[in-house]
Design an enzyme around this catalytic site. Structure first.
Site, PDB file in Angstrom:
ATOM      1  N   ASN A 106       0.824  -1.205   0.000  1.00  0.00           N
ATOM      2  CA  ASN A 106       0.000   0.000   0.000  1.00  0.00           C
ATOM      3  C   ASN A 106       0.858   1.255   0.000  1.00  0.00           C
ATOM      4  OD1 ASN A 106      -2.083  -1.816   0.157  1.00  0.00           O
ATOM      5  ND2 ASN A 106      -2.385  -1.578   2.363  1.00  0.00           N
ATOM      6  N   VAL A 107       0.325   2.276  -0.598  1.00  0.00           N
ATOM      7  CA  VAL A 107       1.057   3.548  -0.711  1.00  0.00           C
ATOM      8  C   VAL A 107       0.360   4.639   0.110  1.00  0.00           C
ATOM      9  CG1 VAL A 107       1.980   2.962  -2.991  1.00  0.00           C
ATOM     10  CG2 VAL A 107      -0.226   4.133  -2.841  1.00  0.00           C
ATOM     11  N   ASP A 108      -0.588   4.208   0.979  1.00  0.00           N
ATOM     12  CA  ASP A 108      -1.449   5.180   1.679  1.00  0.00           C
ATOM     13  C   ASP A 108      -0.883   5.658   3.012  1.00  0.00           C
ATOM     14  OD1 ASP A 108      -3.772   2.439   2.399  1.00  0.00           O
ATOM     15  OD2 ASP A 108      -1.990   3.057   3.511  1.00  0.00           O
ATOM     16  N   HIS A 123       6.046  -0.433  -2.560  1.00  0.00           N
ATOM     17  CA  HIS A 123       5.603   0.313  -3.746  1.00  0.00           C
ATOM     18  C   HIS A 123       5.566   1.817  -3.532  1.00  0.00           C
ATOM     19  CE1 HIS A 123       3.424  -3.592  -5.127  1.00  0.00           C
ATOM     20  NE2 HIS A 123       4.713  -3.619  -5.387  1.00  0.00           N
ATOM     21  N   THR A 192      -4.629  -8.972   0.206  1.00  0.00           N
ATOM     22  CA  THR A 192      -4.062  -8.762  -1.123  1.00  0.00           C
ATOM     23  C   THR A 192      -4.585  -9.806  -2.091  1.00  0.00           C
ATOM     24  OG1 THR A 192      -2.031  -8.561  -2.441  1.00  0.00           O
ATOM     25  CG2 THR A 192      -1.971 -10.107  -0.591  1.00  0.00           C
TER      26      THR A 192
HETATM   27  C1  BV8 Z   1       8.362  -5.320 -11.704  1.00  0.00           C
HETATM   28  C2  BV8 Z   1       1.756   1.466  -6.568  1.00  0.00           C
HETATM   29  C3  BV8 Z   1      10.373  -5.795 -12.769  1.00  0.00           C
HETATM   30  C4  BV8 Z   1       1.171   2.444  -7.534  1.00  0.00           C
HETATM   31  C5  BV8 Z   1       1.359  -0.748  -7.518  1.00  0.00           C
HETATM   32  C6  BV8 Z   1       4.387  -7.026 -18.215  1.00  0.00           C
HETATM   33  C7  BV8 Z   1       5.117  -5.854 -18.313  1.00  0.00           C
HETATM   34  C8  BV8 Z   1       5.719  -5.260 -17.207  1.00  0.00           C
HETATM   35  C9  BV8 Z   1       5.605  -5.849 -15.975  1.00  0.00           C
HETATM   36  C10 BV8 Z   1       4.855  -7.017 -15.900  1.00  0.00           C
HETATM   37  C11 BV8 Z   1       4.261  -7.614 -16.976  1.00  0.00           C
HETATM   38  N1  BV8 Z   1       3.612  -8.735 -16.568  1.00  0.00           N
HETATM   39  C12 BV8 Z   1       3.783  -8.870 -15.241  1.00  0.00           C
HETATM   40  C13 BV8 Z   1       4.539  -7.846 -14.835  1.00  0.00           C
HETATM   41  C14 BV8 Z   1       4.981  -7.593 -13.502  1.00  0.00           C
HETATM   42  C15 BV8 Z   1       4.008  -6.601 -12.883  1.00  0.00           C
HETATM   43  C16 BV8 Z   1       2.780  -7.373 -12.438  1.00  0.00           C
HETATM   44  O1  BV8 Z   1       2.850  -8.110 -11.474  1.00  0.00           O
HETATM   45  N2  BV8 Z   1       1.658  -7.192 -13.144  1.00  0.00           N
HETATM   46  C17 BV8 Z   1       0.455  -7.901 -12.768  1.00  0.00           C
HETATM   47  C18 BV8 Z   1      -0.759  -6.995 -12.985  1.00  0.00           C
HETATM   48  C19 BV8 Z   1       0.359  -9.174 -13.581  1.00  0.00           C
HETATM   49  N3  BV8 Z   1       4.725  -6.063 -11.761  1.00  0.00           N
HETATM   50  C20 BV8 Z   1       5.448  -4.954 -11.916  1.00  0.00           C
HETATM   51  O2  BV8 Z   1       5.466  -4.280 -12.927  1.00  0.00           O
HETATM   52  C21 BV8 Z   1       6.291  -4.600 -10.714  1.00  0.00           C
HETATM   53  N4  BV8 Z   1       7.632  -4.353 -11.157  1.00  0.00           N
HETATM   54  O3  BV8 Z   1       7.953  -6.431 -11.927  1.00  0.00           O
HETATM   55  O4  BV8 Z   1       9.635  -4.900 -12.000  1.00  0.00           O
HETATM   56  C22 BV8 Z   1      10.135  -5.425 -14.200  1.00  0.00           C
HETATM   57  C23 BV8 Z   1      10.665  -4.239 -14.658  1.00  0.00           C
HETATM   58  C24 BV8 Z   1      10.485  -3.909 -16.008  1.00  0.00           C
HETATM   59  C25 BV8 Z   1       9.744  -4.752 -16.856  1.00  0.00           C
HETATM   60  C26 BV8 Z   1       9.176  -5.934 -16.362  1.00  0.00           C
HETATM   61  C27 BV8 Z   1       9.354  -6.269 -15.024  1.00  0.00           C
HETATM   62  C28 BV8 Z   1       5.782  -3.339 -10.063  1.00  0.00           C
HETATM   63  C29 BV8 Z   1       4.403  -3.597  -9.479  1.00  0.00           C
HETATM   64  C30 BV8 Z   1       4.000  -2.425  -8.601  1.00  0.00           C
HETATM   65  C31 BV8 Z   1       2.855  -1.675  -9.234  1.00  0.00           C
HETATM   66  N5  BV8 Z   1       2.390  -0.630  -8.307  1.00  0.00           N
HETATM   67  N6  BV8 Z   1       1.010   0.204  -6.644  1.00  0.00           N
HETATM   68  C32 BV8 Z   1      -0.208   2.879  -7.115  1.00  0.00           C
HETATM   69  O5  BV8 Z   1      -0.733   2.412  -6.077  1.00  0.00           O
HETATM   70  O6  BV8 Z   1      -0.772   3.714  -7.844  1.00  0.00           O
HETATM   71  S1  BV8 Z   1       0.481  -2.185  -7.579  1.00  0.00           S
HETATM   72  C33 BV8 Z   1      -0.985  -2.056  -6.726  1.00  0.00           C
HETATM   73  O7  BV8 Z   1      -1.747  -3.230  -7.033  1.00  0.00           O
HETATM   74  C34 BV8 Z   1      -0.846  -2.156  -5.236  1.00  0.00           C
HETATM   75  O8  BV8 Z   1       0.284  -1.490  -4.737  1.00  0.00           O
HETATM   76  C35 BV8 Z   1      -0.748  -3.622  -4.955  1.00  0.00           C
HETATM   77  O9  BV8 Z   1       0.585  -4.041  -4.898  1.00  0.00           O
HETATM   78  C36 BV8 Z   1      -1.242  -4.242  -6.214  1.00  0.00           C
HETATM   79  C37 BV8 Z   1      -2.218  -5.337  -5.927  1.00  0.00           C
HETATM   80  O10 BV8 Z   1      -3.279  -4.778  -5.287  1.00  0.00           O
HETATM   81  P1  BV8 Z   1      -3.753  -5.384  -3.859  1.00  0.00           P
HETATM   82  O11 BV8 Z   1      -3.029  -4.656  -2.799  1.00  0.00           O
HETATM   83  O12 BV8 Z   1      -3.688  -6.856  -3.832  1.00  0.00           O
HETATM   84  O13 BV8 Z   1      -5.205  -4.907  -3.935  1.00  0.00           O
HETATM   85  P2  BV8 Z   1      -6.316  -5.467  -4.900  1.00  0.00           P
HETATM   86  O14 BV8 Z   1      -7.279  -4.362  -5.115  1.00  0.00           O
HETATM   87  O15 BV8 Z   1      -5.731  -6.181  -6.072  1.00  0.00           O
HETATM   88  O16 BV8 Z   1      -6.982  -6.588  -4.006  1.00  0.00           O
HETATM   89  C38 BV8 Z   1      -7.540  -6.202  -2.768  1.00  0.00           C
HETATM   90  C39 BV8 Z   1      -7.630  -7.470  -1.968  1.00  0.00           C
HETATM   91  O17 BV8 Z   1      -8.138  -7.158  -0.678  1.00  0.00           O
HETATM   92  C40 BV8 Z   1      -8.571  -8.486  -2.591  1.00  0.00           C
HETATM   93  O18 BV8 Z   1      -7.993  -9.764  -2.497  1.00  0.00           O
HETATM   94  C41 BV8 Z   1      -9.815  -8.381  -1.696  1.00  0.00           C
HETATM   95  O19 BV8 Z   1     -10.515  -9.620  -1.617  1.00  0.00           O
HETATM   96  C42 BV8 Z   1      -9.189  -8.039  -0.380  1.00  0.00           C
HETATM   97  N7  BV8 Z   1     -10.053  -7.328   0.561  1.00  0.00           N
HETATM   98  C43 BV8 Z   1     -10.963  -6.359   0.291  1.00  0.00           C
HETATM   99  N8  BV8 Z   1     -11.514  -5.924   1.441  1.00  0.00           N
HETATM  100  C44 BV8 Z   1     -10.921  -6.610   2.459  1.00  0.00           C
HETATM  101  C45 BV8 Z   1      -9.992  -7.503   1.902  1.00  0.00           C
HETATM  102  N9  BV8 Z   1      -9.238  -8.331   2.646  1.00  0.00           N
HETATM  103  C46 BV8 Z   1      -9.415  -8.278   3.981  1.00  0.00           C
HETATM  104  N10 BV8 Z   1     -10.280  -7.443   4.596  1.00  0.00           N
HETATM  105  C47 BV8 Z   1     -11.044  -6.606   3.882  1.00  0.00           C
HETATM  106  N11 BV8 Z   1     -11.920  -5.785   4.494  1.00  0.00           N
END
Ligand code: BV8
Length: 251
Positions: A106-108, A123, A192
């Site tokens: 989280n970034v919050d 992040h 997550t």
């Molecule tokens: C990297 C900051 C090496 C910004 C974020 C193709 C090209 C390039 C890269 C990739 C590619 N394919 C894959 C990748 C790698 C990519 C990736 O993983 N993509 C995914 C989409 C497949 N990763 C990256 O790019 C990372 N860097 O790999 O570097 C590299 C370098 C160059 C080229 C290639 C690779 C960087 C990733 C960081 C991105 N920045 N945030 C901003 O916030 O604006 S990511 C952002 O989403 C969040 O920070 C968090 O990390 C991420 C996931 O979100 P979650 O936190 O899980 O939240 P989400 O909404 O998804 O889910 C919420 C969860 O909470 C759910 O499960 C829900 O059920 C649950 N929930 C809800 N309410 C509750 C609850 N649980 C409990 N209690 C509740 N009440």
């Protein structure tokens, strides 16, 4: 939390006796503070944008004002939010465990506001800024809402100090995160979707290094069936219940 939700006594015992605990949180831990999760349907002005599209260097290059305003909007949501009982429970747990590491995606900044001390921000943070060109920090006491300011050193555009898709994570933070996953006895993965790499690898690194790994979420996600235990309840309710069951006190 519904009453029939039983917390396994084995987990309570592990919380009580663990010398080393590592926690990974995602947006779900802030959901009960009213901060939309990363994949919640965007609302209002932002409904037509995909967050993963906006959180990228390409989007910022293409339309710096749009991306800057999206982050200004998110900062306003977070500034109006308060840490919830889940954040407070994790700050309390940290005070009770000798070797405790809280890794967050989280970034919050809500973990800091809840009193957590040792927080690894994989992040980045919405309330820090850096230059898009020279990548060095830029101090802004308050950020202009409309357009990104210019770097005082090189005139480049100022960006939020967060990690965008396709960008490397801060190396020191990642090294600390991996080391704490590899040495902990108990790894809690909270709120997550387990989709974004490399953060999502951490619970699996911990499990393969011998830790007991637990997911806390409201619904099964990408990690389902891959950790030792999956508990489904809102973290803002379950974490305080865990602290009461293990230590007799919520935060
Ligand atoms: C990297 C900051 C090496 C910004 C974020 C193709 C090209 C390039 C890269 C990739 C590619 N394919 C894959 C990748 C790698 C990519 C990736 O993983 N993509 C995914 C989409 C497949 N990763 C990256 O790019 C990372 N860097 O790999 O570097 C590299 C370098 C160059 C080229 C290639 C690779 C960087 C990733 C960081 C991105 N920045 N945030 C901003 O916030 O604006 S990511 C952002 O989403 C969040 O920070 C968090 O990390 C991420 C996931 O979100 P979650 O936190 O899980 O939240 P989400 O909404 O998804 O889910 C919420 C969860 O909470 C759910 O499960 C829900 O059920 C649950 N929930 C809800 N309410 C509750 C609850 N649980 C409990 N209690 C509740 N009440």
């Amino acid at each position: 939390m519904n009453d029939h939700m039983q917390i396994p006594s084995a987990l309570i015992e592990r919380l009580r006796t663990a010398q080393s605990i590592t926690v990974l949180t995602g947006a779900g831990v802030s959901a009960e503070s009213g901060v939309p999760t990363f994949r919640d349907a965007q609302t209002g002005l932002w409904a037509r944008y995909d967050p993963a599209e906006l959180a990228s260097p390409a989007a910022f290059r293409a339309n710096p004002t749009l991306v800057w305003q999206w982050y200004a909007y998110r900062r306003s949501l977070v500034a109006a939010a308060m840490p919830n009982p889940g954040h407070l429970a994790l700050a309390d747990l940290e005070r009770r465990i000798a070797d405790f590491t809280l890794i967050t995606q989280n970034v919050d900044g809500l973990h800091h506001r809840a009193g957590s001390q040792n927080v690894v921000e994989l992040h980045g943070n919405l309330f820090r800024y850096r230059c898009f060109d020279d990548n060095e920090p830029v101090e802004l006491t308050t950020a202009p809402p409309d357009d990104p300011p210019r770097c005082p050193r090189c005139g480049g555009l100022v960006r939020p100090d967060v990690v965008w898709f396709g960008e490397w994570l801060p190396s020191a933070a990642w090294r600390t995160a991996v080391a704490s996953a590899e040495r902990c006895e108990l790894f809690l993965c909270i709120g997550t979707s387990g989709v974004v790499r490399p953060a999502a690898d951490l619970p699996l690194i911990a499990r393969s290094a011998g830790a007991y790994t637990v997911e806390i979420n409201i619904a099964p996600g990408a990690l389902d069936g891959r950790l030792n235990l999956h508990l489904y309840a809102p973290s803002g309710q379950l974490l305080p219940a865990l602290m009461i069951a293990a230590f007799g006190a919520a935060a």
